[in-house]
Design a protein around this motif. Structure first.
Motif, PDB file in Angstrom:
ATOM      1  N   ARG A 240       1.012  -1.142  -0.089  1.00  0.00           N
ATOM      2  CA  ARG A 240       0.051   0.104  -0.024  1.00  0.00           C
ATOM      3  C   ARG A 240       0.853   1.267  -0.160  1.00  0.00           C
ATOM      4  N   PHE A 241       2.046   1.104   0.546  1.00  0.00           N
ATOM      5  CA  PHE A 241       2.855   2.322   0.866  1.00  0.00           C
ATOM      6  C   PHE A 241       3.421   2.710  -0.588  1.00  0.00           C
ATOM      7  N   ASP A 242       3.582   1.820  -1.258  1.00  0.00           N
ATOM      8  CA  ASP A 242       4.278   2.213  -2.764  1.00  0.00           C
ATOM      9  C   ASP A 242       3.251   2.355  -3.867  1.00  0.00           C
ATOM     10  N   GLY A 243       1.962   2.494  -3.472  1.00  0.00           N
ATOM     11  CA  GLY A 243       0.694   2.561  -4.014  1.00  0.00           C
ATOM     12  C   GLY A 243       0.764   3.710  -5.288  1.00  0.00           C
ATOM     13  N   ASN A 244      -0.486   3.867  -5.691  1.00  0.00           N
ATOM     14  CA  ASN A 244      -0.810   5.143  -6.630  1.00  0.00           C
ATOM     15  C   ASN A 244      -0.575   6.439  -5.839  1.00  0.00           C
ATOM     16  N   GLN A 245      -0.110   7.372  -6.571  1.00  0.00           N
ATOM     17  CA  GLN A 245       0.040   8.624  -5.934  1.00  0.00           C
ATOM     18  C   GLN A 245      -0.966   9.602  -6.575  1.00  0.00           C
ATOM     19  N   GLU A 246      -1.675   9.147  -7.694  1.00  0.00           N
ATOM     20  CA  GLU A 246      -2.518   9.996  -8.087  1.00  0.00           C
ATOM     21  C   GLU A 246      -3.810  10.522  -7.355  1.00  0.00           C
ATOM     22  N   VAL A 247      -4.043  11.964  -7.684  1.00  0.00           N
ATOM     23  CA  VAL A 247      -5.008  12.551  -6.639  1.00  0.00           C
ATOM     24  C   VAL A 247      -6.352  12.543  -7.240  1.00  0.00           C
ATOM     25  N   GLY A 248      -7.267  11.955  -6.385  1.00  0.00           N
ATOM     26  CA  GLY A 248      -8.657  11.883  -6.613  1.00  0.00           C
ATOM     27  C   GLY A 248      -9.504  13.100  -6.560  1.00  0.00           C
ATOM     28  N   PHE A 249     -10.935  13.238  -6.645  1.00  0.00           N
ATOM     29  CA  PHE A 249     -11.699  14.160  -6.533  1.00  0.00           C
ATOM     30  C   PHE A 249     -11.674  14.543  -4.862  1.00  0.00           C
ATOM     31  N   ILE A 250     -11.340  13.700  -3.833  1.00  0.00           N
ATOM     32  CA  ILE A 250     -11.319  13.949  -2.658  1.00  0.00           C
ATOM     33  C   ILE A 250      -9.835  13.289  -2.262  1.00  0.00           C
ATOM     34  N   ASP A 251      -8.747  14.165  -2.015  1.00  0.00           N
ATOM     35  CA  ASP A 251      -7.428  13.671  -1.751  1.00  0.00           C
ATOM     36  C   ASP A 251      -7.061  13.496  -0.155  1.00  0.00           C
ATOM     37  N   PHE A 269     -11.208   4.305   3.500  1.00  0.00           N
ATOM     38  CA  PHE A 269     -11.139   5.243   2.585  1.00  0.00           C
ATOM     39  C   PHE A 269     -10.775   4.865   1.424  1.00  0.00           C
ATOM     40  N   GLU A 270      -9.974   3.723   1.260  1.00  0.00           N
ATOM     41  CA  GLU A 270      -9.513   3.227  -0.097  1.00  0.00           C
ATOM     42  C   GLU A 270     -10.775   2.326  -0.872  1.00  0.00           C
ATOM     43  N   SER A 276      -8.877   9.362  -3.060  1.00  0.00           N
ATOM     44  CA  SER A 276      -7.518   8.835  -3.342  1.00  0.00           C
ATOM     45  C   SER A 276      -6.589   8.906  -1.747  1.00  0.00           C
ATOM     46  N   LEU A 277      -6.115   7.738  -1.470  1.00  0.00           N
ATOM     47  CA  LEU A 277      -5.639   7.797  -0.091  1.00  0.00           C
ATOM     48  C   LEU A 277      -4.077   7.431  -0.300  1.00  0.00           C
ATOM     49  N   ARG A 278      -3.227   8.400  -0.151  1.00  0.00           N
ATOM     50  CA  ARG A 278      -1.781   8.244  -0.496  1.00  0.00           C
ATOM     51  C   ARG A 278      -1.145   8.406   0.740  1.00  0.00           C
ATOM     52  N   TYR A 279       0.240   7.627   0.863  1.00  0.00           N
ATOM     53  CA  TYR A 279       1.260   7.703   1.860  1.00  0.00           C
ATOM     54  C   TYR A 279       2.530   8.514   1.538  1.00  0.00           C
ATOM     55  N   VAL A 283       8.187  16.247   1.689  1.00  0.00           N
ATOM     56  CA  VAL A 283       7.585  17.443   1.439  1.00  0.00           C
ATOM     57  C   VAL A 283       6.844  17.404  -0.115  1.00  0.00           C
ATOM     58  N   ASN A 284       7.697  17.242  -0.940  1.00  0.00           N
ATOM     59  CA  ASN A 284       7.301  17.220  -2.371  1.00  0.00           C
ATOM     60  C   ASN A 284       6.158  16.335  -2.792  1.00  0.00           C
ATOM     61  N   GLU A 285       6.056  15.286  -1.972  1.00  0.00           N
ATOM     62  CA  GLU A 285       4.805  14.397  -2.279  1.00  0.00           C
ATOM     63  C   GLU A 285       3.577  14.674  -1.343  1.00  0.00           C
ATOM     64  N   LEU A 286       3.582  15.635  -0.707  1.00  0.00           N
ATOM     65  CA  LEU A 286       2.431  16.142   0.299  1.00  0.00           C
ATOM     66  C   LEU A 286       1.386  16.812  -0.916  1.00  0.00           C
ATOM     67  N   LYS A 287       1.536  17.603  -1.911  1.00  0.00           N
ATOM     68  CA  LYS A 287       0.862  18.158  -2.728  1.00  0.00           C
ATOM     69  C   LYS A 287      -0.190  19.151  -2.049  1.00  0.00           C
ATOM     70  N   THR A 288      -1.342  19.016  -2.537  1.00  0.00           N
ATOM     71  CA  THR A 288      -2.472  20.014  -1.861  1.00  0.00           C
ATOM     72  C   THR A 288      -3.622  19.038  -1.423  1.00  0.00           C
ATOM     73  N   PRO A 289      -3.474  18.102  -0.199  1.00  0.00           N
ATOM     74  CA  PRO A 289      -4.522  17.242   0.071  1.00  0.00           C
ATOM     75  C   PRO A 289      -5.718  17.988   0.824  1.00  0.00           C
TER      76      PRO A 289
END
Length: 504
Positions: A240-251, A269-270, A276-279, A283-289
């Motif tokens: 799960r930790f290495d999964g999809n980093q794409e942002v959904g409608f609700i991130d 939430f998955e 989208s549930l991202r681990y 900082v550069n992975e955080l984006k604008t959740p």
């Protein structure tokens, strides 16, 4: 006395837990009373039984697959790593202290009577015990006083199925090499091999299977495919930790701290379309959740300092100031407070400043809170006000007591099911757009996750009426059935039943 079968692996994460769970489900479906067992588990994901005792989640998952209540005798020893060389040692569901790897290795022989007592209790109550090993039985430096692999198989007189992971490559070397490194009496316990996580046309693999049987002297009792199912993972090896980093409608972004624990809290939430549930670890992975979750951790203070050093704390504070929803669970809740004090040296010792997002002070102590709870969200204003009156259920497992100061209001009112008088108490805190709770599995009930997503959608002007989840328990039941169906199709269950009947 129950019949036993043991699942061992060529390495960690070869798929032992999943194969064991699938067999538990198959035996249950076939009318047997079946229970899982693992003498020693090392994982940060743990669970609290109805008696208030702590055990590893892998055996909880397997007990659910078997259709029975999880009990601590299914996992009598749990090691929760505190650093690279030591662990908190939990025996019979209770903490006995922290030990270095060397000290535990010396202490381990004293634990085998407790392991066998727990196993015997299960053996007296069930028809079949599915035993899971740990790591590899061919770790020759660890074989002395082994209590979890061949040492356990010998005591339980359990035939062994050895699982290799073809997805990582080198499965033939894994299986043949493991068998070759075993002593003769250990080799005799291995009654079958399983190639796991296979993708593609099995006919291409058939010549290799023939060679594997010839060179190992053991029959291959199945080639299990890479099954597309979702059950709770055992530890931080999860994909799960290495999964999809794409942002959904609700991130939703979860901060993946180094000692993250009980990350299964966020699995509901998955299940929700459009979410989208991202681990994230940088900082550069955080984006604008839309929501940031601070998870549980085995060492709150050190993981907070890690966030402070790599800039994630500053990034979270900036997002909080801009109105982003922040939710902390257990150790994550403690981080959100003003101070964390450790006068007894339970964690790092001393006192550090928290993130200051909630007026809460936490003091760590030797006593560990372990209890199952149920209750409701109460008195919430602002973004998550629609949670008010919604039921929740879960468990607490933490070292430390958090005290609310002026301005903070409790998040929930819960009942402690482990207390003799079913004591009511307040839990967690909220202020503005920041929320925290000690309750693990707080999002599991369908309505809780749905209300949170709806609240975020309302803020963004998104219609979330179709973005519904499912009750998590119901979802897991369907997954166990899919797992059993997949294994029935690809394992030689007739031969496995013969192995079970023949014993050793």
């Amino acid at each position: 006395m129950a019949k036993a079968i043991m699942i061992q692996g060529t390495m960690s994460n070869a798929g032992k837990s999943l194969i064991a769970a699938g067999l538990c489900r198959i035996f249950k479906q076939d009318g047997y009373r079946v229970a899982p067992f693992k003498s020693q588990n090392m994982a940060l994901n743990s669970y609290i039984t109805k008696e208030g005792l702590e055990m590893g989640r892998a055996q909880v998952m397997q007990a659910e697959a078997a259709g029975i209540e999880p009990a601590v005798n299914m996992n009598p020893i749990l090691l929760k790593p505190t650093n690279d060389t030591g662990s908190q040692v939990i025996v019979g569901g209770e903490v006995i202290g922290n030990m270095s790897a060397r000290d535990y290795f010396k202490y381990k022989p004293q634990l085998f009577p407790k392991v066998m007592k727990a196993y015997q209790e299960l053996s007296d109550a069930y028809d079949i015990i599915v035993i899971e090993g740990a790591g590899s039985p061919a770790e020759i430096n660890l074989k002395a006083d082994d209590i979890v692999n061949m040492g356990m198989a010998k005591r339980a007189k359990a035939p062994v199925l050895l699982v290799g992971d073809i997805d990582r490559g080198g499965v033939f070397a894994q299986l043949i090499g493991t068998v070759m490194l075993l002593e003769e009496d250990e080799k005799n316990l291995v009654k079958g091999l399983i190639i796991n996580k296979f993708r593609g046309d099995k006919s291409i693999l058939d010549p290799g299977v023939v060679m594997l049987e010839e060179r190992s002297g053991k029959p291959v009792v199945g080639v299990a495919p890479y099954l597309d199912i979702e059950v709770e993972d055992e530890d931080s090896l999860t994909e799960r930790f290495d999964g999809n980093q794409e942002v959904g409608f609700i991130d939703i972004a979860v901060i993946r701290v180094p000692r993250i624990s009980n990350f299964t809290d966020f699995n509901p939430f998955e299940r929700m379309p459009g979410v989208s549930l991202r681990y994230v670890t940088r900082v550069n992975e955080l984006k604008t959740p839309d929501m940031i979750i601070l998870p549980g951790t085995k060492n709150t203070m050190e993981d907070l300092l890690w966030m402070r050093q790599n800039g994630l704390e500053a990034a979270v504070l900036k997002k909080a100031a801009s109105g982003t929803l922040i939710f902390g669970v257990c150790g994550g809740y403690q981080m959100l407070g003003e101070t964390l004090s450790d006068p007894m040296g339970v964690e790092a010792g001393g006192t550090i400043q928290g993130m200051g997002l909630l007026p809460v002070d936490t003091v760590f102590a030797d006593d560990k809170t372990r209890t199952r709870v149920y209750g409701t969200f109460e008195g919430i204003q602002g973004t998550l006000c629609e949670l008010n009156g919604i039921k929740l259920e879960g468990y607490e497992i933490h070292m430390g007591i958090s005290t609310l100061k002026d301005g903070a209001k409790p998040l929930t009112r819960i009942t402690d099911m482990s207390a003799g008088d079913y004591e009511e108490k307040e839990d967690g805190a909220w202020m503005g757009n920041v929320y925290g709770s000690y309750v693990h599995s707080i999002f599991d009930k369908e309505e809780v996750a749905e209300r949170i997503v709806q609240a975020i959608g309302k803020r963004k002007g998104i219609d979330t009426t179709q973005m519904t989840g499912v009750d998590y328990q119901t979802f897991k039941e369907t997954q166990y059935d899919l797992l059993a169906a997949g294994l029935r199709e690809h394992l030689d269950m007739k031969r496995i039943y013969e192995i079970l009947e023949e014993g050793v």
